[in-house]
Design an enzyme around this catalytic site. Sequence first.
Site, mmCIF file in Angstrom:
data_model
loop_
_atom_site.group_PDB
_atom_site.id
_atom_site.type_symbol
_atom_site.label_atom_id
_atom_site.label_comp_id
_atom_site.label_asym_id
_atom_site.label_seq_id
_atom_site.Cartn_x
_atom_site.Cartn_y
_atom_site.Cartn_z
ATOM 1 N N TYR A 154 0.846 -1.205 0.000
ATOM 2 C CA TYR A 154 0.000 0.000 0.000
ATOM 3 C C TYR A 154 0.883 1.258 0.000
ATOM 4 C CZ TYR A 154 -3.172 3.519 2.108
ATOM 5 O OH TYR A 154 -3.905 4.657 2.389
ATOM 6 N N LYS B 219 0.916 4.358 -2.724
ATOM 7 C CA LYS B 219 0.634 5.745 -2.315
ATOM 8 C C LYS B 219 1.864 6.628 -2.580
ATOM 9 C CE LYS B 219 -3.632 5.846 -0.766
ATOM 10 N NZ LYS B 219 -4.676 6.460 -1.624
#
Length: 244
Positions: free
Chosen positions: A150, A154
């Site tokens: 993740y 990002k």
Amino acid sequence: MAVLILGSTSPIARAVADQYAARGHSICLAARDVNEAQRIASDLEIRHQVEAKALAFDARDFDSHPDFIEQARQSVGPIDVALVAFGAMGDQELSQRDFEKARQVIEVNYTGAASLCEALAEEMTHRGQGTIIGITSVAGDRGRASNYIYGSAKGAFTLYLQGLRNRLADEGVHVLTVKLGFVDTRMTFGMDTAIPVAAPDAAARAIVDAAGQGTEVLYYPRFWRGIMAVIKSIPERFFKHLSL
Ligand SMILES: NC(=O)c1ccc[n+]([C@@H]2O[C@H](COP(=O)([O-])OP(=O)(O)OC[C@H]3O[C@@H](n4cnc5c(N)ncnc54)[C@H](OP(=O)(O)O)[C@@H]3O)[C@@H](O)[C@H]2O)c1
């Protein structure tokens, strides 16, 4: 003025939509669950007496994105502000075992976000005005063992937004990068954290104010800028042994 909200079932996105509707702007709410987006749109119309439309989209359906942005423009008129709020944390351990799970996280948080921002940039540069607000995460500031799939998606989106801002700087289009710390939503539900968790309404107020002021990068809650400065300063040879 028309505002497009991508990922409108997020409590943060919903609170941003509410802020703009309270100021009298038309709102287009886009979500995978168009029925839920329609319910939110009806609520905005009743409470703020504004035009609010609902559209279906999927961040991973890349080929549909240019047509989808055109559909949004036709439903509420030229888009002045677009909030790219969708995201998915996924499960790091599952992602390590099964790359298909990792791919989904990367595709939602990075590829899908970049694909939609490109279509938005095309639409906004045509008119020579607009604001793109991209929600990314402090998790993208440094790779951590517990969250690097993740975090890397990002982080890539953060870098993408920086480049897009520079590309559009002389085209009348502004790009705001929002780096969120913990906010009280589905994503943080049940998380055990010593660091205070912010309310979605407060995050939304900060985002709308920052967009209005032409801010480039907003950390919210603001103390995360300091926390990340410290985290980024720890040498890798020590950092890699910390269980973060
Ligand atoms: N909460 C935090 O502490 C925190 C911290 C840092 C960054 N963020 C970021 O803040 C943003 C909002 O998240 P949140 O905290 O409000 O979590 P959330 O409630 O889980 O919202 C995530 C949103 O993303 C949408 N979404 C997921 N996959 C999608 C796809 N393939 N296509 C279209 N939409 C999709 C979800 O739609 P469905 O309803 O259909 O699932 C939902 O609207 C995200 O970008 C997240 O990464 C949150």
